[in-house]
Design an enzyme around this catalytic site. Structure first.
Site, short mmCIF file in Angstrom:
data_model
loop_
_atom_site.label_atom_id
_atom_site.label_comp_id
_atom_site.label_asym_id
_atom_site.label_seq_id
_atom_site.Cartn_x
_atom_site.Cartn_y
_atom_site.Cartn_z
N LYS A 167 35.21 52.82 55.98
CA LYS A 167 34.68 51.87 55.03
C LYS A 167 35.61 51.65 53.93
O LYS A 167 36.41 52.16 53.66
CB LYS A 167 33.02 52.55 54.46
CG LYS A 167 33.51 53.76 53.57
CD LYS A 167 31.92 54.26 53.04
CE LYS A 167 32.19 55.70 52.48
NZ LYS A 167 31.09 56.20 52.10
N TYR B 214 51.28 47.16 23.54
CA TYR B 214 50.29 46.62 23.03
C TYR B 214 50.05 47.69 21.85
O TYR B 214 49.47 48.93 22.30
CB TYR B 214 49.07 46.26 23.73
CG TYR B 214 49.42 44.92 24.56
CD1 TYR B 214 49.70 43.60 23.66
CD2 TYR B 214 49.54 44.91 25.89
CE1 TYR B 214 49.90 42.53 24.51
CE2 TYR B 214 49.76 43.72 26.56
CZ TYR B 214 49.76 42.58 26.02
OH TYR B 214 50.13 41.35 26.47
#
Length: 359
Positions: A34, A255
């Protein structure tokens, strides 16, 4: 120069299936594929495992992709069907389906099918998510045995809630409920997924359903890794250095300037970021491999880049290989550092990450 690429080792995948057979020698294997085979590629994974006894999926669309790709082994719909109109397709394609609620049972009773369907009745033994409650199970089971659209005998499946916690007592209770219900019933039985295979041999029964451990990743949250159980990592998330820079002591990186170097050093910039699915939550200090040695991430993970501290004497250069997890750096370590589960790390990589299969 290689940008973000997932390398899938087919040999390791085949090894892991064989290793799981050694751990559960009397059981058949439902290889769970899956979610695009936990990020490893649905069809390529299934084609790599011709010795699997069956495949397990979560959606009918996944099952149909397997059939369209030439996979003829049984395919089990682990969550069952979501729409009664899907039953003719399930019947025609010889899919197996879980049945876990009244709506699904009524749909089976009312359908007009050319062939009966192989059914796995899901018993809620303690997960309390899907499944028939024990006090309602006998009546539910009886209706399945009388349904013309159900191939007999009816199989029985359940799922552990806390198989990775061997001392909590929950798994023993679930096993007791499962065994009591299954007693005297002729169908096949399955309750063990990855954690059950590794820790609960008394739960192996007729079928086991290996999921994440099939891909060489431990399902346990005890700092174990797949190699502790004889399994090998199948996925390596790789990239390259795109720049190497001289960096001065006292200068921040990235950042927010969240990391400031305490020494003159050399920084590497890696073509990898949260736009590829690498966790933005990875803190400074999270390891990566550059030319086979561990170096720490420094500063924030950006959309397309991360920075690593190569060290003041580093000889690395742009184009050199980087491994974010996989061979030599277990994804379980990254999960521990980032507080993001290994399940999520390997299944959430984005479409811009290239896929490469090797033997």
């Amino acid at each position: 120069m290689q940008a973000a690429t997932v390398v899938i080792n087919r040999r390791a995948l085949r090894h892991n299936l064989q290793r799981l057979r050694e751990l559960a020698p009397a059981s058949k294997m439902v290889a769970v594929v899956k979610a695009n085979a936990y990020g490893h590629g649905l069809l390529e994974t299934a084609r790599t495992l011709p010795d699997a006894d069956a495949f397990g999926v979560a959606r009918l669309e996944e099952a149909l992709r397997l059939r369209a790709g030439g996979i003829t082994k049984p395919v089990l719909l682990l969550e069952g069907f979501f729409d009664a109109r899907d039953l003719p397709t399930i019947s025609a394609q010889h899919f197996h389906t879980a049945v876990h609620n009244e709506e699904q049972l009524a749909a089976l009773e009312e359908a007009s099918l050319d062939e009966p369907v192989t059914v796995w009745m899901k018993l809620d033994t303690g997960m309390h998510r899907l499944g028939v409650r024990p006090e309602q199970a006998e009546a539910f089971y009886h209706r399945l045995t009388q349904c013309k659209n159900v191939r007999q005998p009816v199989n029985i499946v359940s799922h552990f809630a806390r198989a990775d916690e061997p001392k909590c007592g929950a798994t023993e209770k679930q096993l007791a409920i499962f065994n009591t219900f299954c007693e005297g019933k002729p169908g096949q039985r399955s309750i063990a997924a990855s954690g059950g295979i590794l820790l609960w041999p008394q739960s192996h029964f007729d079928w086991v359903r290996p999921g994440i451990i099939l891909y060489g990743v431990s399902p346990l949250e005890d700092r174990s890794i797949g190699a502790d159980f004889g399994c090998q990592p199948v996925m390596s998330l790789t990239s390259s250095l795109i720049a190497v820079r001289e960096h001065k002591a006292g200068e921040p990186v990235g950042y927010g300037g969240t990391w400031v170097s305490e020494r003159d050093t050399r920084l590497g910039v890696v073509a990898m970021g949260y736009g590829d699915g690498y966790p933005r939550a990875a803190p400074s200090g999270t390891p990566v491999l550059v030319n086979g040695r561990e170096v720490p991430i420094v500063g924030r993970v950006a959309m397309d880049m991360i920075c690593v501290d190569l060290g003041p004497q580093a000889q690395d250069k742009a184009g050199d290989p980087v491994i974010l997890w996989g061979e030599g750096l277990p994804v379980e370590r990254i999960a521990e550092m980032t507080k993001v589960s290994a399940y999520e790390l390997i299944t959430r990589l984005t479409s811009r990450v290239a896929m490469k299969y090797v033997d």
